[in-house]
Scaffold this motif. Sequence first.
Motif, PDB file in Angstrom:
ATOM      1  N   THR A  56       0.845  -1.189   0.000  1.00 45.77           N
ATOM      2  CA  THR A  56       0.000   0.000   0.000  1.00 45.77           C
ATOM      3  C   THR A  56       0.878   1.236   0.000  1.00 45.77           C
ATOM      4  OG1 THR A  56      -1.646  -1.190   1.315  1.00 45.77           O
ATOM      5  CG2 THR A  56      -1.849   1.208   1.204  1.00 45.77           C
ATOM      6  N   PRO A  57       0.911   1.993  -1.092  1.00 45.48           N
ATOM      7  CA  PRO A  57       1.777   3.175  -1.141  1.00 45.48           C
ATOM      8  C   PRO A  57       1.406   4.183  -0.058  1.00 45.48           C
ATOM      9  CG  PRO A  57       0.981   2.609  -3.337  1.00 45.48           C
ATOM     10  CD  PRO A  57       0.207   1.780  -2.363  1.00 45.48           C
ATOM     11  N   LEU A  64      10.500   8.443  -3.450  1.00 47.82           N
ATOM     12  CA  LEU A  64      10.618   8.353  -2.000  1.00 47.82           C
ATOM     13  C   LEU A  64      10.017   7.055  -1.470  1.00 47.82           C
ATOM     14  CD1 LEU A  64       9.948  11.928  -0.541  1.00 47.82           C
ATOM     15  CD2 LEU A  64      12.039  10.579  -0.415  1.00 47.82           C
ATOM     16  N   TYR A  65       8.957   6.588  -2.104  1.00 45.84           N
ATOM     17  CA  TYR A  65       8.348   5.335  -1.670  1.00 45.84           C
ATOM     18  C   TYR A  65       9.324   4.171  -1.843  1.00 45.84           C
ATOM     19  CZ  TYR A  65       5.068   1.459  -1.248  1.00 45.84           C
ATOM     20  OH  TYR A  65       4.444   0.299  -0.851  1.00 45.84           O
ATOM     21  N   GLU A  66      10.025   4.132  -2.972  1.00 45.16           N
ATOM     22  CA  GLU A  66      11.028   3.084  -3.195  1.00 45.16           C
ATOM     23  C   GLU A  66      12.158   3.215  -2.185  1.00 45.16           C
ATOM     24  OE1 GLU A  66      11.180   0.392  -5.190  1.00 45.16           O
ATOM     25  OE2 GLU A  66       9.078   0.861  -5.577  1.00 45.16           O
ATOM     26  N   TRP A  67      12.552   4.446  -1.890  1.00 43.76           N
ATOM     27  CA  TRP A  67      13.613   4.691  -0.901  1.00 43.76           C
ATOM     28  C   TRP A  67      13.178   4.191   0.474  1.00 43.76           C
ATOM     29  CZ3 TRP A  67      13.573   8.488   3.184  1.00 43.76           C
ATOM     30  CH2 TRP A  67      14.792   8.608   3.849  1.00 43.76           C
ATOM     31  N   LEU A  68      11.939   4.454   0.846  1.00 41.66           N
ATOM     32  CA  LEU A  68      11.425   3.987   2.131  1.00 41.66           C
ATOM     33  C   LEU A  68      11.403   2.466   2.203  1.00 41.66           C
ATOM     34  CD1 LEU A  68       8.413   6.458   2.569  1.00 41.66           C
ATOM     35  CD2 LEU A  68      10.560   6.508   3.844  1.00 41.66           C
ATOM     36  N   LEU A  69      10.934   1.830   1.132  1.00 42.28           N
ATOM     37  CA  LEU A  69      10.848   0.368   1.111  1.00 42.28           C
ATOM     38  C   LEU A  69      12.220  -0.293   1.191  1.00 42.28           C
ATOM     39  CD1 LEU A  69       8.104  -0.558  -1.527  1.00 42.28           C
ATOM     40  CD2 LEU A  69       7.970  -0.736   0.958  1.00 42.28           C
ATOM     41  N   ASN A  70      13.218   0.328   0.546  1.00 38.66           N
ATOM     42  CA  ASN A  70      14.553  -0.274   0.475  1.00 38.66           C
ATOM     43  C   ASN A  70      15.484   0.184   1.595  1.00 38.66           C
ATOM     44  OD1 ASN A  70      14.089  -1.828  -1.922  1.00 38.66           O
ATOM     45  ND2 ASN A  70      14.140   0.078  -3.082  1.00 38.66           N
ATOM     46  N   PHE A  74       6.705  12.694   3.630  1.00 39.72           N
ATOM     47  CA  PHE A  74       7.423  12.127   2.480  1.00 39.72           C
ATOM     48  C   PHE A  74       6.547  12.175   1.231  1.00 39.72           C
ATOM     49  CE2 PHE A  74       9.429  10.161   6.199  1.00 39.72           C
ATOM     50  CZ  PHE A  74      10.759  10.473   5.944  1.00 39.72           C
ATOM     51  N   GLU A  75       5.658  13.140   1.207  1.00 36.64           N
ATOM     52  CA  GLU A  75       4.732  13.288   0.088  1.00 36.64           C
ATOM     53  C   GLU A  75       5.394  14.081  -1.057  1.00 36.64           C
ATOM     54  OE1 GLU A  75       2.136  13.119  -1.715  1.00 36.64           O
ATOM     55  OE2 GLU A  75       1.023  11.554  -0.668  1.00 36.64           O
ATOM     56  N   LEU A  76       4.623  14.335  -2.100  1.00 33.26           N
ATOM     57  CA  LEU A  76       5.079  15.224  -3.165  1.00 33.26           C
ATOM     58  C   LEU A  76       5.496  16.551  -2.551  1.00 33.26           C
ATOM     59  CD1 LEU A  76       2.284  14.517  -5.817  1.00 33.26           C
ATOM     60  CD2 LEU A  76       4.623  13.606  -5.799  1.00 33.26           C
ATOM     61  N   ASN A 133       4.798  10.086  -3.960  1.00 33.22           N
ATOM     62  CA  ASN A 133       6.154  10.296  -4.466  1.00 33.22           C
ATOM     63  C   ASN A 133       6.808   8.924  -4.670  1.00 33.22           C
ATOM     64  OD1 ASN A 133       8.974  10.809  -4.685  1.00 33.22           O
ATOM     65  ND2 ASN A 133       8.694  12.800  -3.693  1.00 33.22           N
ATOM     66  N   SER A 134       6.821   8.443  -5.914  1.00 35.08           N
ATOM     67  CA  SER A 134       7.283   7.075  -6.188  1.00 35.08           C
ATOM     68  C   SER A 134       8.751   6.879  -5.834  1.00 35.08           C
ATOM     69  CB  SER A 134       7.029   6.714  -7.655  1.00 35.08           C
ATOM     70  OG  SER A 134       7.674   7.630  -8.519  1.00 35.08           O
TER      71      SER A 134
END
Length: 288
Positions: free
Chosen positions: A175-176, A183-189, A267-269, A180-181
Amino acid sequence: MDLPVERTERWISIGSAEIYSLEWKPKETPVVAAIHFIHGHGDHMSRYDAVLGPIAAQNGFYIRGIDQRGFGETGTRSKSMGNCQGMDVSLGDIAHISALIRNDYPSVPLFLMGYSRGGALALLHAWKQPDIVRGVIALSPPLAGPNPGFVAKTALFLLGSLVPGFVMDTGKDATPVTRNSDLYEWLLNDPLNTSKISIATVRDILCTFPPLFDKDVPEALECPLLVLFGGDDKIVPPDSGRKFVEKAKSTDKTFKEFPGARHSLLFELEETKLAAIDTLSGWIKERI
């Protein structure tokens, strides 16, 4: 560009536990307010360097928080990722850090600011110790959730009592939490990010939090209150925040929703993130 902020990492002891602490202090201006920041589940403090550091530098705020038990550096060192040991232990640690901040900065007001589960804990701390803080900012707190039903509730309470530290791995969150794609990838990794969760935490979020935030907490909470939500939060319904603020006894209370935004406002747009930061920073300065 280097920010005019002093960043300090340290390890502290709370009872027998070793806890990682991180703080930001403005270098060029006096401290006018202190903020105790409480991160969310699976989260950790150094993730917020690019957000809380500038807030401290630009506004004269001292900001401090810990990697809670089971998360970040604290969870890594203790080899207990995902096991926060439940709500009561978390609240005890919050009280400990708040007392340290008040001891270091006795002449400035103390505000609590928490994200997601941390926002719920900030509200609970202010409810239990109303004379400690000047105000509370809750970002996307889990004030309401799905009703698991009587059988599931009974099982959760039983398991939460017998094996509160039992940890499950839910896998990476599909669930995003932000639009901000990157930042989302950064958070996941993020290597300190964890998808592990304890039975005690599931019990707290699904069984303990909802009745408290439906009646007991709002009916008693009198301190200034700011609750922020993303309008398209896929994890917690924004309307739960609006209803909580409407019920709150406080006469100084604000609910604000950011249209289209998801769960993680900081961590939004860029436009939304800056709007959220301006809102919370301005709110604090108006109450100093």
